[in-house]
Design a protein around this motif. Structure first.
Motif, PDB file in Angstrom:
ATOM      1  N   VAL A 219       0.971  -1.255  -0.236  1.00 48.51           N
ATOM      2  CA  VAL A 219      -0.159   0.023  -0.031  1.00 48.51           C
ATOM      3  C   VAL A 219       0.829   1.239  -0.067  1.00 48.51           C
ATOM      4  O   VAL A 219       0.435   2.272  -0.750  1.00 48.51           O
ATOM      5  CB  VAL A 219      -0.846  -0.031   1.045  1.00 48.51           C
ATOM      6  N   VAL A 220       1.855   1.307   0.918  1.00 45.86           N
ATOM      7  CA  VAL A 220       2.595   2.363   0.609  1.00 45.86           C
ATOM      8  C   VAL A 220       3.516   2.625  -0.557  1.00 45.86           C
ATOM      9  O   VAL A 220       3.693   3.741  -0.941  1.00 45.86           O
ATOM     10  CB  VAL A 220       3.951   2.402   1.909  1.00 45.86           C
ATOM     11  N   ALA A 221       4.087   1.432  -1.016  1.00 43.50           N
ATOM     12  CA  ALA A 221       4.578   1.419  -2.373  1.00 43.50           C
ATOM     13  C   ALA A 221       3.646   2.037  -3.563  1.00 43.50           C
ATOM     14  O   ALA A 221       4.019   2.931  -4.108  1.00 43.50           O
ATOM     15  CB  ALA A 221       5.190   0.247  -2.686  1.00 43.50           C
ATOM     16  N   SER A 222       2.348   1.710  -3.426  1.00 45.66           N
ATOM     17  CA  SER A 222       1.384   2.165  -4.274  1.00 45.66           C
ATOM     18  C   SER A 222       1.149   3.841  -4.263  1.00 45.66           C
ATOM     19  O   SER A 222       0.975   4.461  -5.287  1.00 45.66           O
ATOM     20  CB  SER A 222       0.100   1.484  -4.299  1.00 45.66           C
ATOM     21  N   ARG A 227       2.298   9.411  -5.924  1.00 44.92           N
ATOM     22  CA  ARG A 227       2.931  10.627  -5.619  1.00 44.92           C
ATOM     23  C   ARG A 227       4.237  10.889  -6.611  1.00 44.92           C
ATOM     24  O   ARG A 227       4.325  12.034  -7.279  1.00 44.92           O
ATOM     25  CB  ARG A 227       3.409  10.773  -4.354  1.00 44.92           C
ATOM     26  N   LEU A 228       5.110  10.172  -6.855  1.00 44.11           N
ATOM     27  CA  LEU A 228       6.383  10.088  -7.518  1.00 44.11           C
ATOM     28  C   LEU A 228       5.831  10.196  -8.937  1.00 44.11           C
ATOM     29  O   LEU A 228       6.674  10.893  -9.872  1.00 44.11           O
ATOM     30  CB  LEU A 228       7.385   9.082  -7.054  1.00 44.11           C
ATOM     31  N   ARG A 229       5.161   9.471  -9.745  1.00 44.70           N
ATOM     32  CA  ARG A 229       4.616   9.789 -10.782  1.00 44.70           C
ATOM     33  C   ARG A 229       4.132  11.022 -11.194  1.00 44.70           C
ATOM     34  O   ARG A 229       4.503  11.920 -12.099  1.00 44.70           O
ATOM     35  CB  ARG A 229       3.323   8.645 -11.099  1.00 44.70           C
ATOM     36  N   SER A 230       3.191  11.616 -10.136  1.00 38.90           N
ATOM     37  CA  SER A 230       2.722  12.849 -10.515  1.00 38.90           C
ATOM     38  C   SER A 230       3.838  13.700 -10.364  1.00 38.90           C
ATOM     39  O   SER A 230       4.030  15.001 -11.078  1.00 38.90           O
ATOM     40  CB  SER A 230       1.741  13.229  -9.177  1.00 38.90           C
ATOM     41  N   LEU A 231       4.776  13.741  -9.497  1.00 40.42           N
ATOM     42  CA  LEU A 231       6.080  14.669  -9.397  1.00 40.42           C
ATOM     43  C   LEU A 231       6.947  14.480 -10.700  1.00 40.42           C
ATOM     44  O   LEU A 231       7.347  15.531 -11.179  1.00 40.42           O
ATOM     45  CB  LEU A 231       6.945  14.468  -8.320  1.00 40.42           C
ATOM     46  N   GLY A 232       6.825  13.344 -11.207  1.00 39.90           N
ATOM     47  CA  GLY A 232       7.708  13.091 -12.317  1.00 39.90           C
ATOM     48  C   GLY A 232       7.287  13.892 -13.596  1.00 39.90           C
ATOM     49  O   GLY A 232       7.774  14.564 -14.371  1.00 39.90           O
ATOM     50  N   ALA A 233       5.752  13.774 -13.743  1.00 43.39           N
ATOM     51  CA  ALA A 233       5.122  14.581 -14.649  1.00 43.39           C
ATOM     52  C   ALA A 233       5.118  16.078 -14.767  1.00 43.39           C
ATOM     53  O   ALA A 233       5.319  16.594 -15.699  1.00 43.39           O
ATOM     54  CB  ALA A 233       3.568  14.390 -14.802  1.00 43.39           C
ATOM     55  N   LYS A 234       5.407  16.432 -13.524  1.00 40.99           N
ATOM     56  CA  LYS A 234       5.695  18.017 -13.365  1.00 40.99           C
ATOM     57  C   LYS A 234       7.111  18.450 -13.433  1.00 40.99           C
ATOM     58  O   LYS A 234       7.413  19.426 -13.826  1.00 40.99           O
ATOM     59  CB  LYS A 234       5.075  18.499 -11.948  1.00 40.99           C
ATOM     60  N   LEU A 235       8.122  17.660 -13.026  1.00 40.86           N
ATOM     61  CA  LEU A 235       9.258  17.968 -13.075  1.00 40.86           C
ATOM     62  C   LEU A 235      10.212  17.547 -14.368  1.00 40.86           C
ATOM     63  O   LEU A 235      11.580  18.115 -14.443  1.00 40.86           O
ATOM     64  CB  LEU A 235      10.025  17.521 -11.762  1.00 40.86           C
ATOM     65  N   ALA A 236       9.968  16.580 -14.921  1.00 39.20           N
ATOM     66  CA  ALA A 236      10.816  16.104 -16.024  1.00 39.20           C
ATOM     67  C   ALA A 236      10.154  16.758 -17.216  1.00 39.20           C
ATOM     68  O   ALA A 236       9.138  17.011 -17.742  1.00 39.20           O
ATOM     69  CB  ALA A 236      10.549  14.538 -16.311  1.00 39.20           C
ATOM     70  N   HIS A 237      11.125  17.510 -17.923  1.00 37.64           N
ATOM     71  CA  HIS A 237      11.045  18.329 -18.917  1.00 37.64           C
ATOM     72  C   HIS A 237      11.526  17.830 -20.381  1.00 37.64           C
ATOM     73  O   HIS A 237      12.742  17.611 -20.565  1.00 37.64           O
ATOM     74  CB  HIS A 237      11.467  19.826 -18.915  1.00 37.64           C
ATOM     75  N   ASN A 238      10.373  17.355 -21.323  1.00 37.60           N
ATOM     76  CA  ASN A 238      10.972  16.633 -22.595  1.00 37.60           C
ATOM     77  C   ASN A 238      10.515  17.538 -23.479  1.00 37.60           C
ATOM     78  O   ASN A 238       9.219  18.026 -23.557  1.00 37.60           O
ATOM     79  CB  ASN A 238      10.251  15.306 -22.447  1.00 37.60           C
ATOM     80  N   TYR A 239      11.254  17.858 -24.475  1.00 34.98           N
ATOM     81  CA  TYR A 239      10.817  18.773 -25.593  1.00 34.98           C
ATOM     82  C   TYR A 239      10.965  17.848 -26.936  1.00 34.98           C
ATOM     83  O   TYR A 239      11.923  16.849 -27.082  1.00 34.98           O
ATOM     84  CB  TYR A 239      11.984  19.801 -25.809  1.00 34.98           C
ATOM     85  N   ASP A 240      10.064  18.339 -27.757  1.00 37.11           N
ATOM     86  CA  ASP A 240      10.152  17.717 -29.227  1.00 37.11           C
ATOM     87  C   ASP A 240      11.148  18.311 -30.153  1.00 37.11           C
ATOM     88  O   ASP A 240      11.000  18.108 -31.387  1.00 37.11           O
ATOM     89  CB  ASP A 240       8.956  17.523 -29.830  1.00 37.11           C
ATOM     90  N   ARG A 241      11.923  19.312 -29.668  1.00 37.62           N
ATOM     91  CA  ARG A 241      12.800  20.183 -30.545  1.00 37.62           C
ATOM     92  C   ARG A 241      14.093  20.005 -29.829  1.00 37.62           C
ATOM     93  O   ARG A 241      14.380  19.605 -28.642  1.00 37.62           O
ATOM     94  CB  ARG A 241      12.319  21.579 -30.228  1.00 37.62           C
ATOM     95  N   GLU A 345       8.743   6.704 -16.066  1.00 31.97           N
ATOM     96  CA  GLU A 345       7.475   6.815 -15.231  1.00 31.97           C
ATOM     97  C   GLU A 345       8.065   7.476 -13.756  1.00 31.97           C
ATOM     98  O   GLU A 345       7.094   8.345 -13.199  1.00 31.97           O
ATOM     99  CB  GLU A 345       6.898   5.453 -14.769  1.00 31.97           C
ATOM    100  N   LEU A 346       9.069   7.291 -13.414  1.00 30.77           N
ATOM    101  CA  LEU A 346       9.857   7.783 -12.198  1.00 30.77           C
ATOM    102  C   LEU A 346      11.099   8.730 -12.445  1.00 30.77           C
ATOM    103  O   LEU A 346      11.847   7.997 -13.299  1.00 30.77           O
ATOM    104  CB  LEU A 346       9.916   6.816 -11.159  1.00 30.77           C
ATOM    105  N   ILE A 347      11.207   9.321 -11.836  1.00 30.08           N
ATOM    106  CA  ILE A 347      12.775  10.139 -11.954  1.00 30.08           C
ATOM    107  C   ILE A 347      13.705   9.330 -11.204  1.00 30.08           C
ATOM    108  O   ILE A 347      13.468   9.043  -9.880  1.00 30.08           O
ATOM    109  CB  ILE A 347      12.699  11.750 -11.296  1.00 30.08           C
ATOM    110  N   GLY A 348      14.777   9.285 -11.652  1.00 32.02           N
ATOM    111  CA  GLY A 348      15.803   8.631 -10.981  1.00 32.02           C
ATOM    112  C   GLY A 348      17.065   8.332 -11.917  1.00 32.02           C
ATOM    113  O   GLY A 348      16.892   8.495 -13.097  1.00 32.02           O
TER     114      GLY A 348
END
Length: 681
Positions: A219-222, A227-241, A345-348
């Motif tokens: 449960v904790v891992a889930s 939480r970490l997926r949500s942070l990853g979506a906000k903090l990882a900047h991917n560009y198509d240029r 999916e996760l930052i690391g």
């Protein structure tokens, strides 16, 4: 501490109608086995708690006495015993008549308020997490100010049915935030009893429900995964240029030089241009452009001795650490974590896994595989080999007679062998038996100072380092081991930073290793680092520990001068310790450029990946970080990355740190806003 305060605090409890005493026990589970317990006896508003963990020959062992008021807030709380590595614990908190006082290993202080805040323990236990949760449930908006500083908030995340032995226990799962870089998860039943939680010591679960420990961990891992997926979506900047970083110098670890001002362009995970060709210096409107402002790009750092957690990747990437070697973990967890990081999916950092092998004893470390026979050990080697693990890591309780067959099977399967020197074995013997590498400088150096029969499955493997202070590095036994390492091309993973921290940290002081970061960190981190980790040293022993750290640095320099490869690792889970590890190598007398090579190109040579990593060149993966100053002139410049790239994904450390409650160390480089040129007809 004023005795009148203590008397008044306990008088509050005595005035409350007494209730029948009851006892609750939680079992601490590690890797499927019991490694400790929490036993709490409640009598009215008084609680007595005994907490004990024995895992890997160490663990906290202390007693708590606690008094609560009618808002479930502690008005008296004491903790006495020993901490993880045997350091003395003597913590006290009291509040009465609007005045609070506290003392712990970290500090002593006081505050005057009409109502008490929620005191945060320095030497905590799973029981304390339940205390926090129940106090927060009674508070407006489930939020409270905390002592010594900060605030804490509670949020219900979900419910869970914990099942074991044919019985089901319903629990609500809460997240406590505000005091650490990640949430603390607490499971309470319908009577608000603590029935489960999870921290670095393992999973705490209500006695009788030990079979549900994995459910708690899952449960904790889930929740952490969400939480970490949500942070990853906000903090990882991917560009198509293409991403262009202009006005930067590039550090080349192959030459040890920092080049002239250049431009670096990346696209689709890889570096596509490095140079100062005038025709290539003008950006086009279809590019993302950052101005490096004369800073230095450095290839991604490595932690060659990590033990990954679900959230450690955030700390690593923010510090410019884009690759790590995991030296022992829960096997299922590590496999899933690597898959999620590699999929984005996760930052690391990218993780190279080592397979952990431990022998069965009362001191066993409960991770990886614990083996009961040499045949089982060889089968475990094959399990790791089938899954592509890089090395086998042998640990303290392994039978010395089993080292040679384990190493032979690992070599047969194409793996290297590293690890601790098992208890009652020697560095020379494990090298003869097949080690390719030794983990930790203490595991090497103790071979020169231990007495026959001394047991390094205990914290002695650290405290005996005091004997190094008087070690003669020209002694025949020292030279024999070093000559053997040279002949056999043996590698050392020193983890000097953790040795320094354990031996030199003192209660109430800001230790040198933490001075650069401690004021940036949340309360739990900053207080925990201001403590004495070893059993309370005498002035004589303190001098010996200081001498041992200096002698360890002398050993590092000697090994380096002999051409022995050093692999910078930390035995920690954050990039700050990587930075300190490198600072210590420079302190030992190794030039900064050579130290940076050890942390960038050197590991990739070891892994056989220099075709794609280790330097900043066209065609290689875009793995590097930007700092404002030249780290070959001052190695500490690496502590403040402004931008980090891993596989072409852009991260801004200031964003990551802000998201996890850490005060940033540097601002991002400016991004240029390009305007498309008008079409010419």
């Amino acid at each position: 501490m004023k005795s009148t305060i203590a008397v008044l605090a306990f008088a509050i409890a005595s005035a409350i109608h007494a209730q029948p005493a009851n006892t609750q026990k939680l079992v601490i589970m590690g890797n499927g086995e019991a490694v400790g317990s929490v036993v709490a006896t409640t009598n009215g508003e008084r609680v007595a708690v005994d907490y004990s963990v024995s895992n890997n020959g160490r663990g906290p062992k202390h007693h708590e006495d606690l008094v609560l008021n009618d808002r479930a807030l502690p008005v008296a709380w004491s903790v006495k015993g020993t901490s993880l590595m045997g350091g003395a614990v003597d913590e006290d908190f009291h509040w009465a008549d609007g005045h609070a006082q506290w003392k712990s290993q970290a500090e002593q202080g006081e505050s005057t308020t009409a109502v008490p805040a929620l005191y945060v323990l320095n030497d905590t236990s799973p029981w304390a997490y339940g205390v926090y949760a129940r106090a927060l449930l009674k508070a407006p908006n489930q939020s409270l100010d905390t002592w010594p500083s900060g605030s804490m908030k509670l949020e219900k995340m979900q419910s869970a049915d914990l099942t074991a032995n044919g019985h089901t226990l319903h629990a609500d799962v809460y997240a406590i935030t505000g005091i650490d870089t990640k949430p603390l998860y607490v499971f309470l039943d319908n009577k608000q009893r603590l029935v489960g939680t999870f921290d670095g010591q393992g999973t705490a679960i209500l006695e009788g429900y030990e079979g549900a420990a994995k459910q708690v961990a899952d449960v904790v891992a889930s929740l952490e995964d969400q939480r970490l997926r949500s942070l990853g979506a906000k903090l990882a900047h991917n560009y198509d240029r293409p991403v262009r970083i202009k006005n930067v110098h590039v550090f080349d670890p192959a030459t040890g030089k920092v080049g002239p001002l250049q431009t670096v362009i990346t696209f689709d995970h890889r570096i596509t241009y490095v140079g100062n060709d005038p025709d290539k210096l003008q950006p086009t409107e279809d590019q993302v452009v950052f101005d490096g402002q004369g800073g230095v790009l450095v290839p991604g750092l490595h932690d060659m001795h990590s033990h990954a957690t679900s959230d450690s990747g955030l700390n690593y990437i923010a510090a410019g650490v884009t690759s790590a070697r995991d030296m022992g973990n829960a096997n299922g967890f590590l496999q899933k974590l690597r898959t999620r990081i590699d999929a984005g999916e996760l930052i690391g950092p990218r993780i190279v896994p080592n397979g952990f092998l431990e022998g069965r004893s009362p001191y066993s470390a409960h991770t990886g595989f614990i083996t009961d026979s040499v045949e089982d050990a060889v089968r475990d080697v094959d399990w790791y080999a089938d899954r592509g693990y890089f090395q086998i890591k042998i640990y303290n309780s392994m039978n010395p007679d089993w080292v040679a067959p384990i190493a032979a099977e690992a070599h047969r399967r194409g793996m290297r062998v590293t690890g601790h020197v098992p208890a009652f074995d020697t560095p020379d013997q494990v090298i003869h038996d097949g080690y390719d590498e030794i983990a930790h400088i203490n595991q090497l150096a103790l071979g020169w100072v231990l007495k026959p029969g001394e047991d390094t499955r205990t914290p002695l493997r650290l405290t005996a380092l005091a004997r190094l202070a008087n070690l003669d590095l020209n002694a025949p036994n020292v030279r024999a081991t070093i000559d053997l390492m040279v002949t056999r091309h043996i590698v050392l993973d020193p983890t000097m930073s953790i040795v320094e921290r354990l031996l030199l940290s003192r209660a109430g002081e800001v230790p040198e290793p933490e001075a650069a970061v401690i004021d940036h960190m949340p309360i739990t981190y900053s207080r925990y680092r201001k403590r004495t980790f070893v059993p309370t040293p005498t002035p004589e022993l303190t001098a010996q520990y200081n001498g041992a750290v200096k002698k360890s640095l002398d050993i590092l320099k000697l090994l380096h001068d002999k051409g022995i490869r050093l692999m910078p690792g930390t035995d920690d889970t954050n990039g700050f310790s990587v930075h300190r590890e490198l600072e210590l190598y420079v302190k030992a007398g190794i030039p900064p450029a050579e130290v940076l090579r050890m942390a960038t190109l050197g590991p990739e040579e070891y892994f056989g990946r220099t075709d794609r990593l280790g330097t900043i060149e066209r065609g290689k993966l875009a793995d590097f970080f930007l700092v404002a100053q030249d780290p070959t002139a001052n190695i500490s410049a690496i502590r403040a990355p402004r931008l980090v790239m891993k596989d072409g994904t852009v991260f801004f450390p200031s964003e990551i740190y802000s998201a996890i409650g850490v005060k940033p160390f540097a601002e991002p480089p400016p991004q240029e806003q390009l305007v498309a040129k008008p079409s010419v007809h």
